[in-house]
Design an enzyme around this catalytic site. Structure first.
Site, PDB file in Angstrom:
ATOM      1  N   TYR A   1       3.301   9.799 -11.196  1.00  0.00           N
ATOM      2  CA  TYR A   1       2.499   8.964 -10.299  1.00  0.00           C
ATOM      3  C   TYR A   1       1.708   7.931 -11.093  1.00  0.00           C
ATOM      4  CZ  TYR A   1      -1.087   7.738  -6.850  1.00  0.00           C
ATOM      5  OH  TYR A   1      -1.922   7.062  -6.014  1.00  0.00           O
TER       6      TYR A   1
ATOM      7  N   LYS B   1       1.956   3.752 -11.011  1.00  0.00           N
ATOM      8  CA  LYS B   1       0.833   2.865 -10.679  1.00  0.00           C
ATOM      9  C   LYS B   1       0.538   1.905 -11.829  1.00  0.00           C
ATOM     10  CE  LYS B   1      -0.002   4.186  -6.483  1.00  0.00           C
ATOM     11  NZ  LYS B   1       0.288   3.243  -5.381  1.00  0.00           N
TER      12      LYS B   1
ATOM     13  N   ASN C   1       0.803  -1.219   0.000  1.00  0.00           N
ATOM     14  CA  ASN C   1       0.000   0.000   0.000  1.00  0.00           C
ATOM     15  C   ASN C   1       0.840   1.276   0.000  1.00  0.00           C
ATOM     16  OD1 ASN C   1      -2.467   1.748   0.728  1.00  0.00           O
ATOM     17  ND2 ASN C   1      -1.048   2.104   2.428  1.00  0.00           N
TER      18      ASN C   1
END
Lengths: 230, 244
Positions: free
Chosen positions: A137, A141, A72
């Site tokens: 970012y 991901k 996470n």
């Protein structure tokens, strides 16, 4: 309880989604070990920076064997591509991709030996959408989702399942600090018209961690209130 | 408390396979389950399985290919909290040999039936400000196969409906999602695929086919409040088939 007797590791669990996931897995009966850069009370917390490879290795050694791994920990310093500095770029990929990669690599042998396990990567819908300030970012991901697919195939024969949860905009302390009143503007046009709560993401993680999702692997479960369906 | 206590659910095509497993699972979790199918004898069996699981089930004979049946069904069932569009047919054929009749029937059952049943039942959900619709799609929607062109296209259409309806009904609090199963051990799949069915096992990451109960668990997750921030998504449950 569906995770009774299981050991789970949740990275980046001092706040936000990670903290909600740690709570949810604990409620489901798991013994949960958390990590974060900040110290927390209790013996089940390991201070570790996923951006630091030495920390990642030490963390894996300290934790040992787990049944559930929730990758996470993630950072999101947004910025336009033309203004991106190399240090921040490196940091995003180190925390969001390299950290989970080598942590997973270090914990997998024991999962394989045990003949099963569930790995959940917390990705983001930005892996599949374009925005003006999230290029780095989003790419990090997308890389994480790709690891989900590869690991599902690489370790499926050992009974290990690997899936992503891709949240949309979720109301965490950090998101509130960064976006403030803009949150309502962003979510108003989405189908459910609201931001997600960390607990809602945690429910999806619990589903993937538990035997209820026994035929799911290599899947990306989007939890975004319908944002990317529009 | 059970996850779906005091809720009313409709599951289409629940006289066998995945649909039957879904009907039993939702009933086990407290929902009063109405379900449809074409075969009366098998419908009775599903009711028995539901009752054995401590639930309540009502069988309505209905052919989702018939628009009259779809309308009658919606009127008879009335208001529901959960709708599972599961009824589907898969008569495979190479494209050059496809009969117009079979083509039409696949789209009538898999898309038109789903469409008008949902259209008839969604207003009550909207009025209530709450509801969950689950379309049972297939990974066939996102892969090419040599003899599945029509079936695959029908499932892709279904996933498109999932996205559109999520947007159309989301502000009213109604969630709409697809579950896309991979190879599942149902009688129809085993008969239909023959020897291919075993070969498919090797193509999944988990090196096995799925059981109907595993799909039912995913449907239950989407039907329940546990998935409260999930809408407009397609959740793949394929043992890693598409990822490979």
């Amino acid at each position: 309880m569906e995770l009774q007797g299981q050991r789970a590791l949740v990275t980046g669990a001092t706040s936000g989604i990670g903290r909600a996931v740690a709570r949810k897995l604990t409620e489901a009966g798991a013994t949960v070990i958390t990590t974060g850069r900040r110290a927390l009370g209790g013996t089940q917390h390991v201070v570790a920076d996923l951006g630091d490879l030495d920390d990642v290795r030490r963390l894996a050694d300290e934790v040992g064997e787990v049944d559930v791994l929730v990758n996470n920990a993630g950072i999101f310093p947004f910025g336009p591509t033309l203004e991106q500095d190399v240090e921040t770029y490196e940091q995003v990929f180190n925390v969001n991709v390299r950290g989970p990669y080598f942590l997973t690599a270090a914990l997998l042998p024991k999962m394989i030996a045990k003949g099963g396990g569930s790995i959940v990567n917390i990705s983001s819908v930005t892996a599949r959408t374009g925005t003006p300030i999230m290029s780095v970012y989003g790419a990090s991901k997308a890389a994480l989702d790709s690891l989900t697919l590869s690991w599902a195939v690489e370790f499926g024969g050992h009974g290990i399942r690997v899936n992503s949860v891709a949240p949309g905009l979720t109301r965490t302390e950090k998101v509130e600090e960064n976006l403030g009143d803009a949150i309502e503007h962003i979510v108003a046009p989405t189908p459910l018209g609201r931001a997600g709560e960390p607990e809602e993401i945690a429910e999806a993680v619990l589903f993937l961690a538990s035997p209820r999702s026994s035929f799911l692997t290599g899947s990306i479960v989007t939890a975004d209130g319908g944002a990317i369906a529009t | 408390m059970r996850t779906l206590e005091n809720q009313k659910a409709l599951v289409t095509g629940a006289t066998s396979g995945i649909g039957r497993a879904i009907a039993v699972k939702l009933a086990e979790e407290g929902a009063t389950v109405y379900f449809t199918g074409r075969r009366a004898e098998l419908g009775k069996e599903t009711v028995e399985l539901i009752e054995k699981a401590g639930g309540t089930g009502h069988f309505i004979v209905s052919d989702i290919a018939s628009i009259d049946d779809v309308r009658k069904l919606a009127a008879e069932v009335g208001e529901v909290d959960v709708l599972v569009n599961n009824a589907g047919i898969f008569p495979f054929s190479p494209t050059p040999e496809q009969s117009l009749e079979d083509y039409q029937r696949v789209f009538d059952v898999n898309v038109r039936g789903t469409y008008f049943l949902t259209a008839a039942l969604a207003p009550a959900m909207v009025a209530k400000g709450k509801g969950s619709i689950v379309n049972v799609s297939s990974i066939a929607a996102v892969v090419g196969t040599p003899i599945g062109s029509v079936y695959n296209a029908s499932k892709a259409a279904m996933d498109a409906l999932t996205r559109s309806w999520a947007v159309e009904f989301g502000q009213a609090g109604v969630r709409v999602n697809s579950i896309a199963p991979g190879p599942i051990r149902t009688d129809a799949a085993v008969e239909g695929a023959g020897e291919m069915f075993t070969a498919i096992t090797e193509l999944t990451a988990l090196k096995r086919v799925g059981e109907p109960e595993e799909i039912a668990e995913a449907v239950l997750f989407l039907a329940s409040d546990r998935s409260s921030y999930i809408t407009g998504t397609v959740i793949t449950a394929d043992g890693g088939y598409v990822a490979s």
